[in-house]
Design a protein around this motif. Sequence first.
Motif, PDB file in Angstrom:
ATOM      1  N   ASP A  30       1.221  -2.388  -3.594  1.00 32.36           N
ATOM      2  CA  ASP A  30       0.966  -4.230  -4.273  1.00 32.36           C
ATOM      3  C   ASP A  30      -0.472  -3.655  -4.346  1.00 32.36           C
ATOM      4  OD1 ASP A  30       0.714  -6.571  -4.558  1.00 32.36           O
ATOM      5  OD2 ASP A  30       2.281  -7.404  -3.123  1.00 32.36           O
ATOM      6  N   ASP A  31      -1.245  -5.370  -4.508  1.00 31.11           N
ATOM      7  CA  ASP A  31      -2.647  -5.266  -3.964  1.00 31.11           C
ATOM      8  C   ASP A  31      -3.547  -4.280  -3.425  1.00 31.11           C
ATOM      9  OD1 ASP A  31      -3.921  -6.000  -6.083  1.00 31.11           O
ATOM     10  OD2 ASP A  31      -3.198  -8.228  -5.675  1.00 31.11           O
ATOM     11  N   HIS A  32      -2.295  -4.700  -1.610  1.00 35.26           N
ATOM     12  CA  HIS A  32      -3.164  -3.727  -0.326  1.00 35.26           C
ATOM     13  C   HIS A  32      -3.336  -1.928  -1.105  1.00 35.26           C
ATOM     14  CE1 HIS A  32       1.046  -2.838  -0.738  1.00 35.26           C
ATOM     15  NE2 HIS A  32       0.727  -1.976   0.410  1.00 35.26           N
ATOM     16  N   VAL A  33      -2.745  -1.230  -2.116  1.00 36.50           N
ATOM     17  CA  VAL A  33      -2.840   0.096  -1.976  1.00 36.50           C
ATOM     18  C   VAL A  33      -4.161   0.853  -1.895  1.00 36.50           C
ATOM     19  CG1 VAL A  33      -1.654   1.966  -2.988  1.00 36.50           C
ATOM     20  CG2 VAL A  33      -0.382   0.152  -2.771  1.00 36.50           C
ATOM     21  N   PRO A  34      -5.068   0.284  -3.283  1.00 33.18           N
ATOM     22  CA  PRO A  34      -6.662   0.810  -2.873  1.00 33.18           C
ATOM     23  C   PRO A  34      -7.656   0.455  -1.983  1.00 33.18           C
ATOM     24  CG  PRO A  34      -5.732  -0.586  -5.280  1.00 33.18           C
ATOM     25  CD  PRO A  34      -4.680  -1.384  -3.430  1.00 33.18           C
ATOM     26  N   PHE A  35      -7.324  -0.063  -1.147  1.00 38.14           N
ATOM     27  CA  PHE A  35      -7.696  -0.757   0.509  1.00 38.14           C
ATOM     28  C   PHE A  35      -6.833   0.148   1.567  1.00 38.14           C
ATOM     29  CE2 PHE A  35      -8.160  -4.484  -2.198  1.00 38.14           C
ATOM     30  CZ  PHE A  35     -10.003  -4.298  -1.627  1.00 38.14           C
ATOM     31  N   MET A  36      -5.754   0.725   1.709  1.00 38.34           N
ATOM     32  CA  MET A  36      -4.776   0.886   2.342  1.00 38.34           C
ATOM     33  C   MET A  36      -5.112   2.868   2.485  1.00 38.34           C
ATOM     34  SD  MET A  36      -0.825   1.687   2.869  1.00 38.34           S
ATOM     35  CE  MET A  36      -0.513   2.114   1.702  1.00 38.34           C
ATOM     36  N   LYS A  37      -4.802   2.769   1.428  1.00 35.32           N
ATOM     37  CA  LYS A  37      -5.976   5.082   0.783  1.00 35.32           C
ATOM     38  C   LYS A  37      -7.365   4.748   1.243  1.00 35.32           C
ATOM     39  CE  LYS A  37      -2.687   5.243  -3.481  1.00 35.32           C
ATOM     40  NZ  LYS A  37      -3.807   6.015  -4.506  1.00 35.32           N
ATOM     41  N   ARG A  38      -8.499   3.627   2.230  1.00 31.51           N
ATOM     42  CA  ARG A  38      -9.731   4.191   1.999  1.00 31.51           C
ATOM     43  C   ARG A  38      -9.419   3.564   3.987  1.00 31.51           C
ATOM     44  NH1 ARG A  38      -9.858   2.745  -3.189  1.00 31.51           N
ATOM     45  NH2 ARG A  38     -11.244   3.756  -4.131  1.00 31.51           N
ATOM     46  N   GLY A  39      -7.604   3.332   4.428  1.00 34.35           N
ATOM     47  CA  GLY A  39      -8.235   3.258   5.897  1.00 34.35           C
ATOM     48  C   GLY A  39      -8.164   1.649   6.102  1.00 34.35           C
ATOM     49  N   VAL A  40      -7.801   0.447   5.373  1.00 36.86           N
ATOM     50  CA  VAL A  40      -7.641  -0.542   5.586  1.00 36.86           C
ATOM     51  C   VAL A  40      -6.461  -0.933   6.752  1.00 36.86           C
ATOM     52  CG1 VAL A  40      -8.120  -2.938   5.397  1.00 36.86           C
ATOM     53  CG2 VAL A  40      -9.562  -0.931   4.531  1.00 36.86           C
ATOM     54  N   ASP A  41      -6.354  -1.630   7.500  1.00 40.19           N
ATOM     55  CA  ASP A  41      -5.584  -2.060   8.061  1.00 40.19           C
ATOM     56  C   ASP A  41      -4.317  -3.183   7.843  1.00 40.19           C
ATOM     57  OD1 ASP A  41      -4.794   0.097  10.301  1.00 40.19           O
ATOM     58  OD2 ASP A  41      -5.570  -1.328  11.588  1.00 40.19           O
ATOM     59  N   ILE A  42      -3.427  -2.670   7.128  1.00 37.56           N
ATOM     60  CA  ILE A  42      -2.578  -3.913   5.846  1.00 37.56           C
ATOM     61  C   ILE A  42      -1.286  -4.923   6.555  1.00 37.56           C
ATOM     62  CG2 ILE A  42      -0.974  -4.101   4.038  1.00 37.56           C
ATOM     63  CD1 ILE A  42      -4.331  -2.816   3.795  1.00 37.56           C
ATOM     64  N   LEU A  43      -1.652  -5.579   7.101  1.00 33.79           N
ATOM     65  CA  LEU A  43      -0.799  -6.869   7.083  1.00 33.79           C
ATOM     66  C   LEU A  43       0.211  -7.178   5.579  1.00 33.79           C
ATOM     67  CD1 LEU A  43       1.217  -8.036   8.920  1.00 33.79           C
ATOM     68  CD2 LEU A  43       0.187  -9.725   9.451  1.00 33.79           C
ATOM     69  N   HIS A  44       1.488  -6.610   5.236  1.00 32.09           N
ATOM     70  CA  HIS A  44       2.075  -7.187   4.134  1.00 32.09           C
ATOM     71  C   HIS A  44       3.037  -8.381   4.049  1.00 32.09           C
ATOM     72  CE1 HIS A  44       3.242  -5.566  -0.362  1.00 32.09           C
ATOM     73  NE2 HIS A  44       2.524  -6.659  -0.006  1.00 32.09           N
ATOM     74  N   ILE A  45       2.605  -9.036   3.838  1.00 30.29           N
ATOM     75  CA  ILE A  45       3.823 -10.420   3.830  1.00 30.29           C
ATOM     76  C   ILE A  45       4.266 -10.634   2.103  1.00 30.29           C
ATOM     77  CG2 ILE A  45       3.810 -12.954   5.193  1.00 30.29           C
ATOM     78  CD1 ILE A  45       2.920 -10.967   7.052  1.00 30.29           C
ATOM     79  N   ILE A  46       5.490  -9.765   2.445  1.00 28.17           N
ATOM     80  CA  ILE A  46       6.327 -10.283   1.126  1.00 28.17           C
ATOM     81  C   ILE A  46       8.273  -9.734   1.599  1.00 28.17           C
ATOM     82  CG2 ILE A  46       6.185  -7.443   0.940  1.00 28.17           C
ATOM     83  CD1 ILE A  46       5.926  -8.224  -2.388  1.00 28.17           C
ATOM     84  N   PRO A  47       8.383 -10.774   0.529  1.00 33.05           N
ATOM     85  CA  PRO A  47       9.808 -10.517   0.843  1.00 33.05           C
ATOM     86  C   PRO A  47      10.757  -8.887   0.854  1.00 33.05           C
ATOM     87  CG  PRO A  47       8.666 -11.940  -0.112  1.00 33.05           C
ATOM     88  CD  PRO A  47       8.260 -11.618   0.063  1.00 33.05           C
ATOM     89  N   SER A  48      11.872  -9.149   0.716  1.00 34.66           N
ATOM     90  CA  SER A  48      12.380  -7.582   0.150  1.00 34.66           C
ATOM     91  C   SER A  48      13.903  -8.187   1.377  1.00 34.66           C
ATOM     92  CB  SER A  48      11.942  -6.403   1.155  1.00 34.66           C
ATOM     93  OG  SER A  48      12.722  -5.689   0.240  1.00 34.66           O
ATOM     94  N   PRO A  49      14.953  -8.490  -0.100  1.00 33.88           N
ATOM     95  CA  PRO A  49      14.870  -8.432  -1.467  1.00 33.88           C
ATOM     96  C   PRO A  49      13.375  -9.319  -2.078  1.00 33.88           C
ATOM     97  CG  PRO A  49      16.981  -9.015  -0.371  1.00 33.88           C
ATOM     98  CD  PRO A  49      15.806  -8.729   0.215  1.00 33.88           C
TER      99      PRO A  49
END
Length: 400
Positions: free
Chosen positions: A322-341
């Motif tokens: 999701d959109d967090h990936v480019p930021f996470m690759k640069r060391g940013v802490d991510i809280l991903h609020i997305i349902p699964s399934p």
Amino acid sequence: MTPNSRACWVLSWCLPLIWIFGFTPIAQAYTPLSDDSLRSLPRPGNDFDIHKGTLLAPILRPRVPGSPGSRAVLEHFVKFFETTLPNWNIEFQNSTSKTPVTGNKEIPFVNLIASRDPPNVQPGNVGRLTVVAHYDSKFKPDGFIGATDSAAPCAIILHAIRSIDAALTKKWEVLKEDPAYELGLYDYQGIQIFLLDGEEAFGQWSETDSLYGARSLAEHLERTPHPALSTYKNPLEAIRLFVLLDLLGAKDPTVPSHFKTTHWAYQHMAVLESRLRKLGLFKSAKQPQKNGSKKKPQPVKPWFPDRLKHADDVFSPFGIEDDHVPFMKRGVDILHIIPSPFPDVWHRIEDDAEHLHPDTVEDWGTLITAFVAEWLDLEECLETDTLPSSRKGERSKTEL
């Protein structure tokens, strides 16, 4: 005592400690909201009405990057800030790219960044809670709305920041009278939102056909230096927590905890959900009974089932792309609020306004507002004077 003499007194008291411990900022508290404050959080009224709602309805349209619908939604965002939150700073980050289905045509992508920082503090010295959603919709099928993906998350974010803005103003007015604030001894915290363009793939999801806006913005923030001696060397480093909302608005979501480094933040969100339910402030938790039915209503499953998961348990190293990936690759802490399934309507033409669950959308608005208010430590600044006297003074113990 005059402001200058007060500042001198504090300086004389602080200098020995600074000499011993170094220039360590005063950490600002993380105060759980009281029951009164949770009850006082603004409700959206008809803001999330799918036909006339001032926040949500204008987003419920096809908004493929570069299209008239995309420009109309961006204008809606700008008007919201100009008329409702004029103290926020708005900027745009633009990029273009070819896509697998548009040939040599360069498609424009426009990210909106809105922020509000403590007064009289240089941007390089402000850490920011960053709340994020994408506002574009899929190229195919024709007429795709993307109500959960991600019109509703965008509206939820607008509601949350509008709801805490007055309390934030009040907090900073009080802080400006604190000599320690004048001396630059605080751990300054601001807030920003990213409304990102180009999350969706135009053809088939890949590293190059997806996340157009997020990839461009992450690189831009990393390459934009702050002045020398700033607390944070660039705006990317200043992101203290990146909270990404996606696929929200369907009934009974289940949101897992994706990353060990932010499991503590996930737990805070889960505690707030539990408290809001117990206080009767979650509309989606109220199950209507059929006339004459003696059956007990079934308990509603919590949205955050990993609340009791231990930080040492196994976490996925990547989570959901999701959109967090480019930021996470640069060391940013991510809280991903997305349902699964994912919701049943995911990437189908049925992901439209009529398939949103209105009470769930409103509950997300309340929950995200509460989380932002706690992060920014607004407990003492939220207006609770309108509550009945019989409900004042109630505070809950919040234990993870």
